[in-house]
Design a protein around this motif. Structure first.
Motif, PDB file in Angstrom:
ATOM      1  N   ASP A  74       0.829  -1.214   0.000  1.00  0.00           N
ATOM      2  CA  ASP A  74       0.000   0.000   0.000  1.00  0.00           C
ATOM      3  C   ASP A  74       0.858   1.256   0.000  1.00  0.00           C
ATOM      4  O   ASP A  74       0.585   2.212  -0.718  1.00  0.00           O
ATOM      5  CB  ASP A  74      -0.932   0.013   1.211  1.00  0.00           C
ATOM      6  CG  ASP A  74      -2.047  -1.000   1.069  1.00  0.00           C
ATOM      7  OD1 ASP A  74      -2.174  -1.561  -0.036  1.00  0.00           O
ATOM      8  OD2 ASP A  74      -2.774  -1.224   2.038  1.00  0.00           O
ATOM      9  N   ASP A  75       1.912   1.232   0.831  1.00  0.00           N
ATOM     10  CA  ASP A  75       2.783   2.404   0.919  1.00  0.00           C
ATOM     11  C   ASP A  75       3.480   2.670  -0.409  1.00  0.00           C
ATOM     12  O   ASP A  75       3.706   3.814  -0.785  1.00  0.00           O
ATOM     13  CB  ASP A  75       3.837   2.203   2.014  1.00  0.00           C
ATOM     14  CG  ASP A  75       3.251   2.386   3.393  1.00  0.00           C
ATOM     15  OD1 ASP A  75       2.105   2.847   3.471  1.00  0.00           O
ATOM     16  OD2 ASP A  75       3.942   2.072   4.371  1.00  0.00           O
ATOM     17  N   PHE A  76       3.810   1.589  -1.116  1.00  0.00           N
ATOM     18  CA  PHE A  76       4.458   1.765  -2.411  1.00  0.00           C
ATOM     19  C   PHE A  76       3.460   2.324  -3.425  1.00  0.00           C
ATOM     20  O   PHE A  76       3.753   3.272  -4.141  1.00  0.00           O
ATOM     21  CB  PHE A  76       5.000   0.419  -2.906  1.00  0.00           C
ATOM     22  CG  PHE A  76       5.668   0.509  -4.251  1.00  0.00           C
ATOM     23  CD1 PHE A  76       6.994   0.894  -4.343  1.00  0.00           C
ATOM     24  CD2 PHE A  76       4.971   0.213  -5.416  1.00  0.00           C
ATOM     25  CE1 PHE A  76       7.625   0.983  -5.574  1.00  0.00           C
ATOM     26  CE2 PHE A  76       5.590   0.303  -6.647  1.00  0.00           C
ATOM     27  CZ  PHE A  76       6.915   0.695  -6.726  1.00  0.00           C
ATOM     28  N   SER A  80       3.391   6.774  -0.330  1.00  0.00           N
ATOM     29  CA  SER A  80       3.869   7.069   1.026  1.00  0.00           C
ATOM     30  C   SER A  80       5.319   6.639   1.213  1.00  0.00           C
ATOM     31  O   SER A  80       6.061   7.244   1.985  1.00  0.00           O
ATOM     32  CB  SER A  80       3.021   6.336   2.060  1.00  0.00           C
ATOM     33  OG  SER A  80       1.682   6.663   1.914  1.00  0.00           O
ATOM     34  N   LEU A  81       5.697   5.589   0.485  1.00  0.00           N
ATOM     35  CA  LEU A  81       7.067   5.094   0.627  1.00  0.00           C
ATOM     36  C   LEU A  81       8.072   6.119   0.107  1.00  0.00           C
ATOM     37  O   LEU A  81       9.127   6.319   0.709  1.00  0.00           O
ATOM     38  CB  LEU A  81       7.196   3.770  -0.129  1.00  0.00           C
ATOM     39  CG  LEU A  81       8.345   2.879   0.262  1.00  0.00           C
ATOM     40  CD1 LEU A  81       8.259   2.446   1.701  1.00  0.00           C
ATOM     41  CD2 LEU A  81       8.398   1.654  -0.631  1.00  0.00           C
ATOM     42  N   GLU A  82       7.729   6.774  -1.003  1.00  0.00           N
ATOM     43  CA  GLU A  82       8.600   7.843  -1.523  1.00  0.00           C
ATOM     44  C   GLU A  82       8.803   8.910  -0.473  1.00  0.00           C
ATOM     45  O   GLU A  82       9.925   9.354  -0.210  1.00  0.00           O
ATOM     46  CB  GLU A  82       7.941   8.530  -2.733  1.00  0.00           C
ATOM     47  CG  GLU A  82       7.900   7.734  -3.988  1.00  0.00           C
ATOM     48  CD  GLU A  82       7.052   8.426  -5.060  1.00  0.00           C
ATOM     49  OE1 GLU A  82       6.880   7.829  -6.108  1.00  0.00           O
ATOM     50  OE2 GLU A  82       6.565   9.562  -4.834  1.00  0.00           O
ATOM     51  N   GLN A  83       7.684   9.337   0.145  1.00  0.00           N
ATOM     52  CA  GLN A  83       7.765  10.394   1.144  1.00  0.00           C
ATOM     53  C   GLN A  83       8.586   9.935   2.347  1.00  0.00           C
ATOM     54  O   GLN A  83       9.347  10.714   2.912  1.00  0.00           O
ATOM     55  CB  GLN A  83       6.359  10.811   1.597  1.00  0.00           C
ATOM     56  CG  GLN A  83       5.564  11.527   0.535  1.00  0.00           C
ATOM     57  CD  GLN A  83       6.157  12.885   0.169  1.00  0.00           C
ATOM     58  OE1 GLN A  83       6.849  13.501   0.947  1.00  0.00           O
ATOM     59  NE2 GLN A  83       5.893  13.345  -1.043  1.00  0.00           N
TER      60      GLN A  83
ATOM     61  N   LEU B  81       6.517  16.539  -4.149  1.00  0.00           N
ATOM     62  CA  LEU B  81       5.169  16.020  -4.361  1.00  0.00           C
ATOM     63  C   LEU B  81       5.110  15.405  -5.743  1.00  0.00           C
ATOM     64  O   LEU B  81       5.282  16.101  -6.744  1.00  0.00           O
ATOM     65  CB  LEU B  81       4.126  17.121  -4.219  1.00  0.00           C
ATOM     66  CG  LEU B  81       4.052  17.819  -2.855  1.00  0.00           C
ATOM     67  CD1 LEU B  81       2.989  18.886  -2.872  1.00  0.00           C
ATOM     68  CD2 LEU B  81       3.769  16.822  -1.747  1.00  0.00           C
ATOM     69  N   GLY B  82       4.917  14.119  -5.787  1.00  0.00           N
ATOM     70  CA  GLY B  82       4.934  13.409  -7.060  1.00  0.00           C
ATOM     71  C   GLY B  82       3.535  13.202  -7.613  1.00  0.00           C
ATOM     72  O   GLY B  82       2.570  13.799  -7.157  1.00  0.00           O
ATOM     73  N   HIS B 104       8.655  13.500   8.951  1.00  0.00           N
ATOM     74  CA  HIS B 104       9.580  14.519   8.473  1.00  0.00           C
ATOM     75  C   HIS B 104      10.090  15.415   9.607  1.00  0.00           C
ATOM     76  O   HIS B 104      10.667  16.462   9.336  1.00  0.00           O
ATOM     77  CB  HIS B 104       8.919  15.353   7.376  1.00  0.00           C
ATOM     78  CG  HIS B 104       8.803  14.608   6.083  1.00  0.00           C
ATOM     79  ND1 HIS B 104       9.491  14.964   4.958  1.00  0.00           N
ATOM     80  CD2 HIS B 104       8.109  13.497   5.765  1.00  0.00           C
ATOM     81  CE1 HIS B 104       9.212  14.114   3.995  1.00  0.00           C
ATOM     82  NE2 HIS B 104       8.365  13.218   4.456  1.00  0.00           N
ATOM     83  N   SER B 105       9.837  15.008  10.843  1.00  0.00           N
ATOM     84  CA  SER B 105      10.290  15.756  12.033  1.00  0.00           C
ATOM     85  C   SER B 105       9.853  17.217  11.986  1.00  0.00           C
ATOM     86  O   SER B 105      10.601  18.117  12.347  1.00  0.00           O
ATOM     87  CB  SER B 105      11.811  15.684  12.187  1.00  0.00           C
ATOM     88  OG  SER B 105      12.243  14.363  12.108  1.00  0.00           O
TER      89      SER B 105
END
Lengths: 222, 209
Positions: A74-76, A80-83, B81-82, B104-105
């Protein structure tokens, strides 16, 4: 530390409990498979005791494969995984936390169910203690090794079969030593050496798998 | 050298050379507007500039330090942001953003979060699971990260997708104020930026076979 705890640990735990169906599916599978064996092979205690450890371990490995993909899929897919990779957190630690959560929500229920499963298969108390020890040492190993394969196949659509093909051969040594430990316990023999070998595999995985998983996730981003 | 500089980048995807010997420089207060047809490699270039992908050849430096070096603090200065919104559909906007801020702290008060969501016109939708929001509303939630994390460099891949006219105007004015505060923006878009986005350089990527 707190960003790892709130951002990864709490988040994954919250998500896991929000997707209860996905959480319960592997467990239901496990219980169904194990409960079918006494019906299929007959209730004779000798036969059940002979096949018991193997049945539980095979069912545990297969059911863990069912829930394994959830770890990063799901994260991929939603990005979310990128972030997470751009968050400045150490990716090795992030995956270590993610695996811990995965183990808590997938393997701990299995451990809690294990007394029931061993009753289905007419195991003695000695056998059950041995089984519990092998499960305690073996299930984290399954989560960690499985996560490497999930990391590698996360970019592949319908990677489920590929995942099984990659992982099952790797889990064969674990299966051999775990069932052999329970068999030894059934014969009142010491089974420390089998446990030691599983523990050694576990320690090796603890040391190296976070790096391997982090690397496989980076590769999957390409 | 302050700012982001890329030198002699080469990117190869599936045996196709997307670009080679590509160099660019973004300094403080600049907006770089990346143009090019579909398949020209805009997203690939942006992913290299964020460090998500390694280039085949070449180097990307932020404030003179390679972003791929282990002691780079590049990610502290970056919001990317992608195409993917990076929102989990099971969680609400507030939850998604709180966990993202924790990762991201970024210290974030609930009040500020609600204020930002209000600026973006998402009042009343804060606690709704993201999957029930429209595409444009989801895009707005994703874009709210620009307000939440105090980063100098924004790397944005098609930020205007699914936004309505007001949303585009809001984002363009944010671009202008970010650049006038000394920030840097690299963005791709298929529609021309309006004058309200401030001054910008245009960088054209060509589709090569």
């Amino acid at each position: 530390m707190s960003s790892l705890y709130t951002g990864v640990f709490k988040r994954d735990l919250t998500l896991a409990f929000r997707q209860k169906a996905e959480l319960l599916q592997p467990l239901m599978f496990l219980v169904l498979v194990v409960s079918l064996f006494p019906i299929g092979v007959g209730p004779a205690p000798e036969i059940l005791q002979m096949i018991g450890p193997g049945v539980i371990w095979v069912a545990a490995i297969l059911s863990s494969l069912l829930g394994m993909e959830r770890l990063f899929r799901d994260d991929f897919n939603d990005g979310s995984l990128e972030q997470l990779m751009l968050s400045g957190l150490n990716l090795n630690l992030v995956v270590a936390v993610k695996i811990t959560v995965h183990w808590l929500v997938s393997a701990v229920p299995l451990l809690l169910l294990s007394p029931l499963l061993s009753m289905f298969l007419h195991m003695t108390v000695d056998m059950y203690i041995a089984l519990l020890m092998t499960l305690l040492l073996g299930t984290p190993l399954i989560s960690m090794i499985g996560a490497i394969a999930v990391g590698l196949t996360v970019g592949v659509s319908r990677g489920g079969v590929l995942l099984a093909l990659l992982l099952i051969p790797i889990f064969i040594p674990l299966l051999i030593f775990a069932t052999s430990a329970v068999d030894s316990a059934a014969l009142q023999l010491p089974y420390f050496s089998q446990l030691a070998i599983i523990a050694a595999m576990l320690l090796l995985a603890v040391a190296f798998s976070p790096f391997a998983i982090a690397y496989s996730l980076k590769v999957s981003q390409n | 050298m302050s700012g982001l500089s890329a030198s002699k980048l080469t990117c190869i995807k599936r045996d196709r050379l997307l670009f080679t010997e590509l160099s660019l420089q973004v300094s403080k207060g600049e907006l770089l507007y990346l143009r090019g047809p579909n398949g020209a490699g805009k997203t690939s270039l942006l992913r290299i500039l964020t460090g998500l992908t390694m280039p085949e050849e070449g180097e990307v430096c932020f404030d003179g330090l390679s972003i791929f070096s282990p002691d780079s603090t590049y990610t502290d200065h970056l919001v990317y942001l992608g195409h993917k919104s990076a929102l989990n559909s099971m969680m609400s906007a507030v939850e998604n953003l709180q966990y993202w801020a924790a990762q991201h702290s970024v210290s974030l008060s609930l009040q500020k979060l609600y204020d930002v969501l209000e600026t973006l016109g998402l009042v009343g939708l804060e606690d709704v699971p993201v999957k029930f929001l429209s595409a444009g509303q989801q895009r707005r939630v994703a874009l709210s990260r620009l307000w939440l994390k105090p980063a100098e460099l924004w790397v944005l891949d098609e930020p205007f997708t699914a936004l309505d006219v007001e949303g585009i105007a809001l984002l363009e004015s944010l671009f202008a104020s970010h650049c006038s505060d000394g920030g840097m923006i690299i963005t791709t878009s298929h529609q021309a930026l309006s004058p309200s986005a401030g001054k910008h350089q245009v960088f054209d990527l060509e589709y090569s076979l």
